[in-house]
Design a protein around this motif. Structure first.
Motif, PDB file in Angstrom:
ATOM      1  N   PHE A  63       0.637  -1.591   0.181  1.00  0.00           N
ATOM      2  CA  PHE A  63       0.179  -0.062   0.324  1.00  0.00           C
ATOM      3  C   PHE A  63       0.784   1.214  -0.214  1.00  0.00           C
ATOM      4  CE2 PHE A  63      -2.601   2.527   2.427  1.00  0.00           C
ATOM      5  CZ  PHE A  63      -3.768   3.497   1.422  1.00  0.00           C
ATOM      6  N   LEU A  64       1.577   1.637   0.951  1.00  0.00           N
ATOM      7  CA  LEU A  64       2.721   2.201   1.347  1.00  0.00           C
ATOM      8  C   LEU A  64       3.239   2.961  -0.609  1.00  0.00           C
ATOM      9  CD1 LEU A  64       4.320   4.309   2.912  1.00  0.00           C
ATOM     10  CD2 LEU A  64       5.875   2.779   3.046  1.00  0.00           C
ATOM     11  N   ILE A  65       3.791   1.374  -1.439  1.00  0.00           N
ATOM     12  CA  ILE A  65       5.170   1.707  -2.795  1.00  0.00           C
ATOM     13  C   ILE A  65       3.836   2.448  -3.437  1.00  0.00           C
ATOM     14  CG2 ILE A  65       5.834   0.694  -4.829  1.00  0.00           C
ATOM     15  CD1 ILE A  65       6.902  -1.452  -2.602  1.00  0.00           C
ATOM     16  N   LEU A  66       2.303   1.650  -3.108  1.00  0.00           N
ATOM     17  CA  LEU A  66       0.920   2.505  -4.457  1.00  0.00           C
ATOM     18  C   LEU A  66       1.201   3.582  -3.846  1.00  0.00           C
ATOM     19  CD1 LEU A  66      -1.538  -0.178  -4.312  1.00  0.00           C
ATOM     20  CD2 LEU A  66       0.207   0.092  -6.017  1.00  0.00           C
ATOM     21  N   MET A  67       1.026   4.253  -3.062  1.00  0.00           N
ATOM     22  CA  MET A  67       0.737   5.556  -2.413  1.00  0.00           C
ATOM     23  C   MET A  67       2.049   6.836  -2.343  1.00  0.00           C
ATOM     24  SD  MET A  67      -0.709   5.245   1.878  1.00  0.00           S
ATOM     25  CE  MET A  67      -0.717   7.272   2.172  1.00  0.00           C
TER      26      MET A  67
END
Length: 369
Positions: A322-326
């Motif tokens: 999720f962090l990478i996507l953000m």
């Protein structure tokens, strides 16, 4: 025997007599051995004229039973019609002439051809049996029997595994597959060269040989095992099935038994216990019985443990993704629309946003040009 055949035979005998040089009195006949029911002719030839008389043994011929005729003054014939065994004996021609009485004799052997009756021509046995191969022969006056195999006499010398029984049957002790083949029973009229033979086929079956298990080629898949199986000799009868018995080496564990088709190429066992030693026995079965067992041991190892992620690990991976996507979305927003967290941090750190700095650099390059 027809009259024409008798005349031809008589002429032949007379021709033979004409070739005699030194003999003064002689008996000529076609064959000394005469089969029961056949006719035979004895011809007595002298070198001068005289009277003839026939004897059987020491007694005069029974002319009601035999035909005695004087062919000419120096020749006499004795015809034995449809001879029987009792007609065997010594026949004497007595010739009475001016020189006196002369005698000459001829032996007739009447026989009945050896007959094997209903003797069985084919036998099948199992390996290691003690078997008897009968040969029932009748004949007259007496019949002797010899056994042959591969043109060699089968000897009963007490050292091999062949025995000739009092009833003339051939006994084979502990018969083996190499004893298979054709045996010849020969019946021979005792003391005469009159023989007759009968060929008897012997087939030795076993049971099948033990199957061959290739432990080096076994395959383990978790708690299942697959072991290749081969059958070199089926004992002369197709393999019907394989019987498999196996159990673990734990105390008081019972055998488990399974059957596999006769054309199987492997033994497959499933749902075995992990970290366990097993012993297995395999039997090949054909129409004649079961082979001795093939035995092997094998081990099912403990499965290798894999590290478990748990709930925390799964949550961490989800948060990382999720962090990478953000970050990816924020970077896209920063460079295209001058927005997002990256743009905010750039403004705080460098006093202007990244997009503006980029524009100023391009304007300075244009002015220099």
């Amino acid at each position: 025997m027809t009259a024409s055949m008798m005349m031809l035979r008589l002429c032949g005998l007379l021709l033979m007599c004409s070739t005699l040089i030194d003999a003064k009195l002689d008996i000529i006949s076609g064959d000394t051995d005469v089969q029961v029911g056949h006719d035979t002719l004895l011809l007595c030839k002298a070198d001068s004229e005289g009277d003839f008389r026939w004897l059987k043994g020491d007694e005069d011929i029974d002319e009601d039973r035999y035909v005695v005729e004087k062919f000419d003054e120096s020749t006499s014939k004795l015809l034995l019609n449809k001879v029987e065994v009792d007609d065997s004996g010594n026949y004497t021609c007595v010739f009475d002439s001016d020189r006196g009485i002369e005698k000459t004799s001829y032996q007739i052997y009447v026989y009945q051809t050896p007959d094997f009756g209903t003797t069985q021509l084919h036998h099948e046995f199992l390996v290691n049996q003690t078997v008897s191969i009968p040969c029932v022969v009748s004949g007259q006056p007496a019949v002797e029997i010899d056994w042959f195999r591969n043109n060699r006499t089968v000897k009963d010398d007490g050292r091999g595994h062949f025995r000739i029984q009092p009833d003339n049957s051939l006994q084979i002790l502990g018969i083996q597959q190499e004893d298979s083949g054709t045996y010849t029973c020969e019946g021979r009229i005792k003391g005469r060269p009159i023989t007759r033979t009968l060929k008897i086929s012997v087939v030795v079956n076993g049971e099948p040989d033990s199957p061959i298990l290739s432990l080096s080629e076994k395959k383990l898949d978790k708690n299942s095992v697959s072991i290749p199986i081969k059958q070199l000799k089926d004992g002369g009868s197709p393999i019907l099935r394989y019987i498999v018995r196996y159990k673990g080496n734990k105390e008081n564990e019972e055998w488990t038994e399974k059957e596999f088709p006769g054309n199987s190429s492997k033994i497959q066992l499933n749902n075995l216990q992990y970290d366990a030693d097993y012993q297995m026995e395999v039997y090949a079965v054909n129409h004649n019985g079961s082979s001795s067992s093939a035995k092997i041991n094998f081990t099912v190892p403990q499965p290798v443990s894999q590290p478990a992620l748990g709930k925390g690990g799964v949550v961490g991976i989800v948060m990382f993704i999720f962090l990478i996507l953000m970050v990816s979305v924020d970077a896209f927003c920063c460079y295209t629309n001058h927005c997002g967290l990256l743009n905010f941090l750039a403004r705080k750190l460098f006093g202007h946003n990244i997009s503006e700095s980029k524009g100023m650099d391009e304007e300075a390059n244009n002015s220099s040009g």
